[in-house]
Design a protein around this motif. Structure first.
Motif, PDB file in Angstrom:
ATOM      1  N   SER A  57       0.840  -1.201   0.000  1.00 34.58           N
ATOM      2  CA  SER A  57       0.000   0.000   0.000  1.00 34.58           C
ATOM      3  C   SER A  57       0.872   1.247   0.000  1.00 34.58           C
ATOM      4  O   SER A  57       0.576   2.219  -0.708  1.00 34.58           O
ATOM      5  N   LEU A  58       1.970   1.180   0.778  1.00 29.30           N
ATOM      6  CA  LEU A  58       2.867   2.339   0.837  1.00 29.30           C
ATOM      7  C   LEU A  58       3.467   2.602  -0.540  1.00 29.30           C
ATOM      8  O   LEU A  58       3.519   3.750  -1.008  1.00 29.30           O
ATOM      9  N   GLY A  59       3.888   1.536  -1.208  1.00 32.30           N
ATOM     10  CA  GLY A  59       4.490   1.654  -2.542  1.00 32.30           C
ATOM     11  C   GLY A  59       3.522   2.313  -3.506  1.00 32.30           C
ATOM     12  O   GLY A  59       3.872   3.251  -4.232  1.00 32.30           O
ATOM     13  N   ILE A  60       2.278   1.814  -3.468  1.00 33.93           N
ATOM     14  CA  ILE A  60       1.269   2.347  -4.393  1.00 33.93           C
ATOM     15  C   ILE A  60       0.992   3.817  -4.061  1.00 33.93           C
ATOM     16  O   ILE A  60       0.883   4.663  -4.948  1.00 33.93           O
ATOM     17  N   THR A  61       0.906   4.130  -2.763  1.00 37.31           N
ATOM     18  CA  THR A  61       0.615   5.521  -2.368  1.00 37.31           C
ATOM     19  C   THR A  61       1.736   6.452  -2.806  1.00 37.31           C
ATOM     20  O   THR A  61       1.486   7.517  -3.390  1.00 37.31           O
ATOM     21  N   VAL A  62       2.986   6.017  -2.557  1.00 36.23           N
ATOM     22  CA  VAL A  62       4.124   6.865  -2.945  1.00 36.23           C
ATOM     23  C   VAL A  62       4.131   7.051  -4.461  1.00 36.23           C
ATOM     24  O   VAL A  62       4.301   8.175  -4.970  1.00 36.23           O
ATOM     25  N   ALA A  63       3.900   5.934  -5.190  1.00 31.72           N
ATOM     26  CA  ALA A  63       3.896   6.027  -6.654  1.00 31.72           C
ATOM     27  C   ALA A  63       2.816   6.997  -7.115  1.00 31.72           C
ATOM     28  O   ALA A  63       3.041   7.828  -8.012  1.00 31.72           O
ATOM     29  N   SER A  64       1.624   6.922  -6.499  1.00 31.62           N
ATOM     30  CA  SER A  64       0.534   7.825  -6.897  1.00 31.62           C
ATOM     31  C   SER A  64       0.895   9.269  -6.595  1.00 31.62           C
ATOM     32  O   SER A  64       0.632  10.173  -7.410  1.00 31.62           O
ATOM     33  N   LEU A  65       1.513   9.500  -5.426  1.00 29.41           N
ATOM     34  CA  LEU A  65       1.881  10.876  -5.073  1.00 29.41           C
ATOM     35  C   LEU A  65       2.915  11.431  -6.050  1.00 29.41           C
ATOM     36  O   LEU A  65       2.819  12.582  -6.503  1.00 29.41           O
ATOM     37  N   VAL A  66       3.880  10.566  -6.397  1.00 31.50           N
ATOM     38  CA  VAL A  66       4.919  11.002  -7.357  1.00 31.50           C
ATOM     39  C   VAL A  66       4.265  11.340  -8.688  1.00 31.50           C
ATOM     40  O   VAL A  66       4.552  12.364  -9.317  1.00 31.50           O
ATOM     41  N   MET A  67       3.316  10.498  -9.097  1.00 32.55           N
ATOM     42  CA  MET A  67       2.658  10.721 -10.379  1.00 32.55           C
ATOM     43  C   MET A  67       1.859  12.026 -10.346  1.00 32.55           C
ATOM     44  O   MET A  67       1.915  12.821 -11.285  1.00 32.55           O
ATOM     45  N   LEU A  68       1.138  12.243  -9.237  1.00 33.34           N
ATOM     46  CA  LEU A  68       0.358  13.486  -9.119  1.00 33.34           C
ATOM     47  C   LEU A  68       1.272  14.698  -9.174  1.00 33.34           C
ATOM     48  O   LEU A  68       0.980  15.714  -9.821  1.00 33.34           O
ATOM     49  N   ARG A  69       2.416  14.573  -8.527  1.00 32.69           N
ATOM     50  CA  ARG A  69       3.394  15.673  -8.512  1.00 32.69           C
ATOM     51  C   ARG A  69       3.857  15.976  -9.937  1.00 32.69           C
ATOM     52  O   ARG A  69       3.927  17.123 -10.364  1.00 32.69           O
ATOM     53  N   ARG A  70       4.112  14.893 -10.681  1.00 31.20           N
ATOM     54  CA  ARG A  70       4.612  15.087 -12.048  1.00 31.20           C
ATOM     55  C   ARG A  70       3.520  15.665 -12.941  1.00 31.20           C
ATOM     56  O   ARG A  70       3.778  16.520 -13.791  1.00 31.20           O
ATOM     57  N   ILE A  71       2.281  15.204 -12.717  1.00 28.23           N
ATOM     58  CA  ILE A  71       1.168  15.768 -13.501  1.00 28.23           C
ATOM     59  C   ILE A  71       1.057  17.267 -13.208  1.00 28.23           C
ATOM     60  O   ILE A  71       0.917  18.099 -14.112  1.00 28.23           O
ATOM     61  N   HIS A  72       1.181  17.587 -11.939  1.00 28.62           N
ATOM     62  CA  HIS A  72       1.111  18.992 -11.529  1.00 28.62           C
ATOM     63  C   HIS A  72       2.213  19.807 -12.216  1.00 28.62           C
ATOM     64  O   HIS A  72       1.975  20.878 -12.785  1.00 28.62           O
ATOM     65  N   ASP A  73       3.444  19.265 -12.199  1.00 34.06           N
ATOM     66  CA  ASP A  73       4.573  19.958 -12.846  1.00 34.06           C
ATOM     67  C   ASP A  73       4.318  20.156 -14.327  1.00 34.06           C
ATOM     68  O   ASP A  73       4.581  21.227 -14.901  1.00 34.06           O
ATOM     69  N   LYS A  74       3.809  19.117 -14.961  1.00 34.37           N
ATOM     70  CA  LYS A  74       3.582  19.183 -16.401  1.00 34.37           C
ATOM     71  C   LYS A  74       2.522  20.223 -16.730  1.00 34.37           C
ATOM     72  O   LYS A  74       2.645  20.973 -17.701  1.00 34.37           O
ATOM     73  N   LEU A  75       1.476  20.259 -15.891  1.00 33.36           N
ATOM     74  CA  LEU A  75       0.423  21.256 -16.131  1.00 33.36           C
ATOM     75  C   LEU A  75       1.001  22.662 -16.008  1.00 33.36           C
ATOM     76  O   LEU A  75       0.731  23.548 -16.841  1.00 33.36           O
ATOM     77  N   GLN A  76       1.826  22.823 -14.987  1.00 30.43           N
ATOM     78  CA  GLN A  76       2.461  24.145 -14.793  1.00 30.43           C
ATOM     79  C   GLN A  76       3.343  24.488 -15.978  1.00 30.43           C
ATOM     80  O   GLN A  76       3.352  25.610 -16.480  1.00 30.43           O
ATOM     81  N   PHE A  77       4.056  23.452 -16.446  1.00 32.73           N
ATOM     82  CA  PHE A  77       4.938  23.687 -17.590  1.00 32.73           C
ATOM     83  C   PHE A  77       4.129  24.100 -18.816  1.00 32.73           C
ATOM     84  O   PHE A  77       4.478  25.049 -19.528  1.00 32.73           O
ATOM     85  N   LEU A  78       3.015  23.349 -19.035  1.00 33.89           N
ATOM     86  CA  LEU A  78       2.213  23.644 -20.230  1.00 33.89           C
ATOM     87  C   LEU A  78       1.671  25.071 -20.172  1.00 33.89           C
ATOM     88  O   LEU A  78       1.645  25.792 -21.171  1.00 33.89           O
TER      89      LEU A  78
END
Ligand code: ADP
Length: 513
Positions: A57-78
């Protein structure tokens, strides 16, 4: 009715001759085997199982948080890239105006500066999303572009109308950098949009995949843990059931690791050891009770030879002068015979009463019966009971302890005597039983019988219908215990006022020729 020998067959009798006593096996050997295993408690196993779930569960949560962070960065970049592209496009429009009409150069420079400002502000985000190289490329083009515009402005301030020879070169360079800037930004935006889409699709799938993995994993862990607990629990229940049936085979290790159930196993082994000890005491106590019963009869039986001895000895003393030598010899022989008779009677009783270790032999069934009848001879005579022997032709041997089997038969004979207060017939029959490989010793009396509703209770410990002081209610339960230990069984049939038949079944001993 006692259970049948097939269902009841206990392990072969333990003997001092062949192997260590069951008590020792239970308390030490089985205990050592149980203890000498690596320990892995159920608590540890449960903790490991839940830790595994937590890590997943921790692995999945961390992976999801990392993904959300990257989505956020990409949106900001766009967002930043869109503004940047807009500013560049504006700058280029004004640049074209300048070349066509000689106007708007200042506006172009202003937009480039805004773009530069944007680039500086979002530099970190851009570098994170597209990499430092691309960010540098964008900045380099922009700086170059701004520099060219600056040069153009400087030129136009000095010679506003003149068509300087350097202008076309600057113009060409401006076009190159301008279009390069736009295309780099657009390429990056297109790439990041695609990657953003992929990430969004993935972020939709992750929870579904997570659930799909979690469900079988949880059911596996639950199943595993349940087995870890239920299996030994069932085994303990099984052991408790067979202990109740008199089977004291010790619990031995079945699993690789020691855990909480090991302690339970050790305790149950200890309990079995204690039950065996107490049973042995009970057998001995009951034997002494039978000795007590026999004593009255024995005393009576001793009376006859002692009277004879007294009589003969007195005659010898008084008439020794008148007696011939032959007569004296006869009388002396008679004295020895009578003394031997008393000796035999006392020895019989002592042999029976003596507390002894379990001793396995191959007693002959007829010998057993005769020995018992000899021991109870006086009780039978006093009770006015006729004994009828119906021995089978074959000499059948059983494997077991002579004394204990004697105790069983004696108990049945004494019960028969008690059941026939007015006298009667005791028929003792031996022969092969209906069950293959079993010998049957049948004792039938013509006594008062046992009512049907009590028939199932006669083997219960402490069940007695005899007056206090006479019956203890232990005879049949002790006897059944002994016979079961020999791998056999006792059965009873009875009719009120007609009589009772007890049948002792014992496995035939296979004696090698
Ligand atoms: P006890 O003899 O001390 O009573 P037992 O266990 O030997 O204990 O016998 C239990 C009971 O079974 C007796 O009290 C008696 O009621 C019944 N019983 C045993 N043997 C006979 C028999 N041969 N005939 C009638 N009843 C019997």
């Amino acid at each position: 009715m006692a259970p049948s020998p097939e269902t009841n067959a206990s392990p072969p009798p333990t003997t001092t001759d062949e192997r260590p006593p069951l008590f020792h096996v239970i308390e030490t050997d089985a205990g050592r085997a149980l203890r000498e295993r690596p320990s892995l408690s159920i608590r540890t196993r449960m903790s490991l199982g839940f830790l595994l779930l937590f890590v997943l569960s921790l692995g999945i949560t961390v992976a999801s948080l990392v993904m959300l962070r990257r989505i956020h960065d990409k949106l900001q970049f766009l967002e930043a890239a869109a503004s940047y592209t807009f500013e560049i496009q504006q700058a280029r429009r004004y640049e074209k105006n300048y070349f066509l009409y000689g106007t708007n150069l200042g506006d172009a420079i202003e937009h480039v500066q805004t773009a530069e400002h944007l680039l500086a502000r979002h530099r970190r985000n851009i570098a994170t999303v597209v990499g430092a190289t691309h960010a540098d490329t964008m900045a380099t083009h922009l700086v170059k572009y701004e520099e060219l515009l600056g040069r153009l402005e400087a030129l136009s301030q000095r010679q506003p109308k003149a068509a300087l020879p350097s202008r076309p070169a600057i113009e060409a360079e401006l076009r190159v950098h301008g279009s390069e800037m736009v295309s780099v930004a657009e390429d990056l935006m297109a790439r990041e949009r695609r990657s953003l889409n992929t990430m969004l699709v993935m972020s939709q799938r992750v929870p579904i995949v997570f659930l799909a993995v979690l469900l079988p994993l949880i059911s596996y862990i639950v199943n595993f843990l349940t087995r870890q607990i239920l299996r030994p629990l069932n085994r303990m229940m099984e052991v408790a059931r067979r202990v109740a049936e008199g089977d004291f085979t010790p619990i031995t290790p079945k699993r690789r690791y020691r855990d909480e159930f090991t302690e339970l196993g050790l305790t149950m082994n200890h309990m079995m050891g204690q039950i065996i000890k107490r049973q042995e005491l009970l057998v001995q106590a009951h034997k002494l009770q039978a000795v007590g019963t026999l004593t009255a009869g024995i005393a009576h039986e001793l009376n006859n030879p002692i009277n004879n001895i007294m009589l003969t000895a007195s005659m010898l003393l008084e008439d020794r002068q008148t007696l011939t030598e032959d007569e004296q010899l006869d009388m002396a022989t008679d004295l020895v015979d009578q003394a031997e008779r008393t000796q035999r009677i006392v020895r019989n009783l002592l042999d029976f009463a003596r507390e002894s270790e379990l001793h396995t032999g191959l007693p002959d069934v007829q010998d057993l019966v005769e020995g018992t009848l000899r021991l109870a001879a006086n009780q039978l005579r006093l009770g006015g009971i006729r004994v009828e022997r119906r021995f089978g032709e074959n000499l059948l041997k059983v494997r077991g302890d002579h004394q204990q089997l004697n105790q069983v038969l004696l108990n049945l004979v004494l019960n028969a005597v008690d059941a026939m207060p007015q006298g009667g017939t005791l028929t003792v029959a031996t022969g092969p039983a209906d069950e293959p490989d079993f010998v049957a010793i049948e004792l039938s009396d013509t006594g008062k019988g046992i009512p049907d509703h009590l028939l199932t209770r006669v083997f219960d410990p402490f069940f007695t219908t005899k007056p206090t002081g006479k019956g203890t209610g232990l005879g049949l339960s002790v006897s059944l215990g002994i016979v079961q230990k020999h791998g056999g069984d006792i059965r009873v049939t009875s009719k009120v006022d007609r009589g009772t038949t007890f049948t002792v079944l014992l496995p035939v001993a296979r004696v090698p020729a």
